[in-house]
Design a protein around this motif. Structure first.
Motif, PDB file in Angstrom:
ATOM      1  N   VAL A  15       0.934  -1.222   0.076  1.00 20.78           N
ATOM      2  CA  VAL A  15       0.068   0.023   0.084  1.00 20.78           C
ATOM      3  C   VAL A  15       0.820   1.161  -0.001  1.00 20.78           C
ATOM      4  O   VAL A  15       0.683   2.159   0.782  1.00 20.78           O
ATOM      5  N   GLY A  16       2.161   1.281  -0.671  1.00 18.17           N
ATOM      6  CA  GLY A  16       2.893   2.348  -0.942  1.00 18.17           C
ATOM      7  C   GLY A  16       3.703   2.513   0.480  1.00 18.17           C
ATOM      8  O   GLY A  16       5.154   2.424   0.590  1.00 18.17           O
ATOM      9  N   VAL A  17       3.029   3.058   1.354  1.00 18.83           N
ATOM     10  CA  VAL A  17       3.660   3.473   2.705  1.00 18.83           C
ATOM     11  C   VAL A  17       4.204   2.222   3.403  1.00 18.83           C
ATOM     12  O   VAL A  17       5.088   2.609   4.520  1.00 18.83           O
ATOM     13  N   GLY A  18       3.541   1.106   3.547  1.00 17.91           N
ATOM     14  CA  GLY A  18       3.976   0.078   4.616  1.00 17.91           C
ATOM     15  C   GLY A  18       4.627  -1.008   3.610  1.00 17.91           C
ATOM     16  O   GLY A  18       4.281  -2.131   3.842  1.00 17.91           O
ATOM     17  N   TRP A 199      14.825   6.326   7.208  1.00 19.91           N
ATOM     18  CA  TRP A 199      13.818   5.249   7.975  1.00 19.91           C
ATOM     19  C   TRP A 199      12.783   6.142   8.883  1.00 19.91           C
ATOM     20  O   TRP A 199      11.730   5.698   8.967  1.00 19.91           O
ATOM     21  N   VAL A 200      13.403   7.061   9.601  1.00 16.25           N
ATOM     22  CA  VAL A 200      12.651   7.729  10.431  1.00 16.25           C
ATOM     23  C   VAL A 200      11.720   8.401   9.784  1.00 16.25           C
ATOM     24  O   VAL A 200      10.295   8.586  10.376  1.00 16.25           O
ATOM     25  N   ARG A 201      11.845   9.049   8.459  1.00 16.64           N
ATOM     26  CA  ARG A 201      10.821   9.657   7.921  1.00 16.64           C
ATOM     27  C   ARG A 201       9.627   8.545   7.411  1.00 16.64           C
ATOM     28  O   ARG A 201       8.518   8.937   7.488  1.00 16.64           O
ATOM     29  N   GLN A 202      10.117   7.373   6.935  1.00 15.96           N
ATOM     30  CA  GLN A 202       8.990   6.622   6.497  1.00 15.96           C
ATOM     31  C   GLN A 202       8.249   5.909   7.604  1.00 15.96           C
ATOM     32  O   GLN A 202       7.223   5.765   7.299  1.00 15.96           O
ATOM     33  N   SER A 203       9.046   5.689   8.771  1.00 15.17           N
ATOM     34  CA  SER A 203       8.185   5.358   9.892  1.00 15.17           C
ATOM     35  C   SER A 203       7.188   6.321  10.162  1.00 15.17           C
ATOM     36  O   SER A 203       5.915   5.888  10.606  1.00 15.17           O
ATOM     37  N   ALA A 204       7.353   7.582  10.228  1.00 20.06           N
ATOM     38  CA  ALA A 204       6.565   8.640  10.626  1.00 20.06           C
ATOM     39  C   ALA A 204       5.157   8.685   9.443  1.00 20.06           C
ATOM     40  O   ALA A 204       4.238   8.814   9.916  1.00 20.06           O
ATOM     41  N   TRP A 205       5.354   8.479   8.328  1.00 19.55           N
ATOM     42  CA  TRP A 205       4.455   8.375   7.267  1.00 19.55           C
ATOM     43  C   TRP A 205       3.642   7.254   7.421  1.00 19.55           C
ATOM     44  O   TRP A 205       2.328   7.266   7.319  1.00 19.55           O
ATOM     45  N   LEU A 206       4.187   6.049   7.690  1.00 24.40           N
ATOM     46  CA  LEU A 206       3.514   4.978   8.004  1.00 24.40           C
ATOM     47  C   LEU A 206       2.277   4.974   9.310  1.00 24.40           C
ATOM     48  O   LEU A 206       1.360   4.743   9.265  1.00 24.40           O
ATOM     49  N   ALA A 207       2.878   5.926  10.551  1.00 22.25           N
ATOM     50  CA  ALA A 207       2.324   5.666  11.479  1.00 22.25           C
ATOM     51  C   ALA A 207       1.125   6.706  11.279  1.00 22.25           C
ATOM     52  O   ALA A 207       0.115   6.790  11.823  1.00 22.25           O
ATOM     53  N   GLY A 208       1.451   7.849  10.434  1.00 19.85           N
ATOM     54  CA  GLY A 208       0.287   8.778  10.278  1.00 19.85           C
ATOM     55  C   GLY A 208      -0.732   8.414   9.455  1.00 19.85           C
ATOM     56  O   GLY A 208      -2.001   8.646   9.423  1.00 19.85           O
ATOM     57  N   PHE A 209      -0.240   7.354   8.329  1.00 19.79           N
ATOM     58  CA  PHE A 209      -1.214   6.698   7.524  1.00 19.79           C
ATOM     59  C   PHE A 209      -2.188   5.854   8.361  1.00 19.79           C
ATOM     60  O   PHE A 209      -3.542   5.904   8.081  1.00 19.79           O
ATOM     61  N   VAL A 210      -1.544   5.036   9.232  1.00 21.44           N
ATOM     62  CA  VAL A 210      -2.405   4.437  10.056  1.00 21.44           C
ATOM     63  C   VAL A 210      -3.369   4.999  11.025  1.00 21.44           C
ATOM     64  O   VAL A 210      -4.561   4.940  11.066  1.00 21.44           O
ATOM     65  N   ALA A 211      -2.894   6.270  11.576  1.00 23.93           N
ATOM     66  CA  ALA A 211      -3.617   7.088  12.363  1.00 23.93           C
ATOM     67  C   ALA A 211      -4.684   7.759  11.364  1.00 23.93           C
ATOM     68  O   ALA A 211      -5.798   7.794  11.989  1.00 23.93           O
ATOM     69  N   GLY A 212      -4.357   8.142  10.407  1.00 25.26           N
ATOM     70  CA  GLY A 212      -5.358   8.566   9.346  1.00 25.26           C
ATOM     71  C   GLY A 212      -6.545   7.763   9.126  1.00 25.26           C
ATOM     72  O   GLY A 212      -7.824   8.122   9.073  1.00 25.26           O
ATOM     73  N   CYS A 213      -6.332   6.506   8.758  1.00 23.55           N
ATOM     74  CA  CYS A 213      -7.322   5.351   8.671  1.00 23.55           C
ATOM     75  C   CYS A 213      -8.023   5.402   9.991  1.00 23.55           C
ATOM     76  O   CYS A 213      -9.271   5.134   9.921  1.00 23.55           O
ATOM     77  N   SER A 214      -7.430   5.290  11.200  1.00 20.50           N
ATOM     78  CA  SER A 214      -8.126   5.074  12.486  1.00 20.50           C
ATOM     79  C   SER A 214      -9.215   6.058  12.599  1.00 20.50           C
ATOM     80  O   SER A 214     -10.085   5.868  13.440  1.00 20.50           O
ATOM     81  N   GLU A 228       9.152   6.873   0.211  1.00 16.03           N
ATOM     82  CA  GLU A 228      10.547   7.438   0.227  1.00 16.03           C
ATOM     83  C   GLU A 228      11.741   6.518   0.005  1.00 16.03           C
ATOM     84  O   GLU A 228      12.774   6.664  -0.405  1.00 16.03           O
ATOM     85  N   ILE A 229      11.361   5.151   0.204  1.00 14.47           N
ATOM     86  CA  ILE A 229      12.521   4.125   0.286  1.00 14.47           C
ATOM     87  C   ILE A 229      12.444   3.111  -0.947  1.00 14.47           C
ATOM     88  O   ILE A 229      13.614   3.114  -1.654  1.00 14.47           O
ATOM     89  N   ILE A 230      11.184   2.493  -1.013  1.00 14.53           N
ATOM     90  CA  ILE A 230      11.346   1.458  -2.118  1.00 14.53           C
ATOM     91  C   ILE A 230      10.698   1.933  -3.378  1.00 14.53           C
ATOM     92  O   ILE A 230      11.514   1.478  -4.388  1.00 14.53           O
ATOM     93  N   TRP A 231       9.884   2.951  -3.373  1.00 19.38           N
ATOM     94  CA  TRP A 231       9.550   3.516  -4.844  1.00 19.38           C
ATOM     95  C   TRP A 231      10.636   3.860  -5.700  1.00 19.38           C
ATOM     96  O   TRP A 231      10.757   3.754  -6.797  1.00 19.38           O
ATOM     97  N   PRO A 232      11.438   4.676  -4.922  1.00 22.12           N
ATOM     98  CA  PRO A 232      12.702   5.475  -5.632  1.00 22.12           C
ATOM     99  C   PRO A 232      13.529   4.282  -6.444  1.00 22.12           C
ATOM    100  O   PRO A 232      14.097   4.459  -7.419  1.00 22.12           O
ATOM    101  N   GLN A 233      13.615   3.194  -5.760  1.00 17.58           N
ATOM    102  CA  GLN A 233      14.507   2.181  -6.429  1.00 17.58           C
ATOM    103  C   GLN A 233      13.845   1.134  -7.383  1.00 17.58           C
ATOM    104  O   GLN A 233      14.410   0.577  -8.274  1.00 17.58           O
ATOM    105  N   ARG A 234      12.423   1.157  -7.294  1.00 24.24           N
ATOM    106  CA  ARG A 234      11.593   0.243  -8.339  1.00 24.24           C
ATOM    107  C   ARG A 234      10.834   0.932  -9.313  1.00 24.24           C
ATOM    108  O   ARG A 234      10.492   0.336 -10.307  1.00 24.24           O
ATOM    109  N   ALA A 235      10.828   2.312  -9.194  1.00 25.88           N
ATOM    110  CA  ALA A 235      10.195   3.025 -10.613  1.00 25.88           C
ATOM    111  C   ALA A 235      10.700   2.661 -11.683  1.00 25.88           C
ATOM    112  O   ALA A 235       9.925   2.536 -12.727  1.00 25.88           O
TER     113      ALA A 235
END
Length: 310
Positions: A15-18, A199-214, A228-235
């Motif tokens: 799901v992009g972020v996780g 890693w810190v930034r991506q962890s924050a995006w994941l936490a924010g995404f889960v919070a937004g869903c909740s 910010e980690i996987i997409w730049p490598q796989r695009a």
């Protein structure tokens, strides 16, 4: 019972972020497995049909059959079993095809053998199929296909999964361009280490995404649905994907990325914009000369289920 048929849906992995921890099910496409008792012993394939038929009949190598070998061994089950696998999910599509085959098989086997296993335990068996297909037991696709909806998976084994709330009014547009990306290859190109700041930034995006869903906060979901980690490598693996996702955002999507390792791409959007987002993505790929099929589904789609017993 002598025959059971089960269905397992396609899924959006990561799901992009996780990466490797989030996945959600998709309505309208999936794999079906029929298990039938037969005379003698051992597990064999009776047929492989659908959008792809060139899959291994070796029961150790096929995602649908390998989990059944372990289940039969663990529960000391004798007798013959034949498998009919109908593939609704294209090979190398990024739509959780191997996971769906494995999940449908273990759900059917649990019913046929009357084991009464809970879904967390069935997931462990299904991941044997993911290992056969991609070499690693990553649970994001299989958990979503098994449980349905948006699922967060904790590290395992043992595997523990949580179905997260999906805000009302959200749609997922999943588009599959006529390209192929193999999960093993897509994982091999990834860097072994991640810079601490990323890693810190991506962890924050994941936490924010889960919070937004909740919280049902679509603005927060859109703000945090980023990778910010996987997409730049796989695009680079999916020509036209970056332009297609830009077009989706211009059409009103909250955000999106590759589905799993691609080539499928997904975008989350409000339901009123779903058709426009789908047209934007497919149109962008078409301008690049790449045909594309698509599905529109709630991210809270149902998981695997038994269709028929006989």
């Amino acid at each position: 019972m002598s025959t059971v048929t089960a269905f397992a849906p396609a899924s959006v992995g990561n799901v992009g972020v996780g990466f490797d921890v989030l996945g959600h099910a998709i309505e309208g496409v999936g794999d079906t497995v029929t298990l039938r008792r037969r005379a003698g012993n051992g597990i064999t394939f009776a047929a492989i049909s659908g959008v792809i038929t060139e899959l291994p009949h070796d029961v150790e190598a096929n995602a649908a059959s390998r989990p059944l070998l372990r289940m039969a061994r663990d529960f000391d089950l004798a007798g013959g079993l034949e498998i009919e696998l109908h593939k609704g999910i294209p090979l190398g599509s990024g739509m959780g095809g191997s996971a769906a085959s494995a999940v449908a098989a273990v759900v059917a086997a649990d019913a046929l053998w009357e084991l009464g296993l809970d879904r967390q335990r069935l997931l462990g068996y299904a991941l044997e199929g993911e290992t056969a297909a991609s070499g690693e037991a990553h649970p994001d696709n299989a958990a979503a296909s098994m449980f349905g909806g948006l699922v967060l998976s904790e590290p395992g084994p043992p595997w523990h999964c949580t179905r997260l709330p999906v805000p009302a009014g959200l749609a997922c547009v999943l588009c599959h361009p006529e390209l192929e990306v193999h999960t093993r290859d897509a994982r091999q190109i990834l860097a072994e280490t991640v810079p601490r700041a990323a890693w810190v930034r991506q962890s924050a995006w994941l936490a924010g995404f889960v919070a937004g869903c909740s919280r049902g906060d679509l603005v927060q979901i859109g703000r945090c649905l980023r990778d910010e980690i996987i997409w730049p490598q796989r695009a680079c693996l999916v020509p036209g994907a970056a332009a297609a996702l830009d077009a989706a955002r211009e059409a009103g999507a909250l955000g999106g990325s590759l589905s799993g390792s691609g080539p499928a791409v997904f975008a989350w959007t409000r339901w009123p914009q779903a058709e426009a987002v789908a047209a934007a993505i497919t149109g962008s790929f078409a301008r690049a000369g790449i045909p594309c099929e698509h599905w529109i589904s709630t991210p809270d789609a149902p998981g695997a289920r038994v269709l028929q017993r006989g």
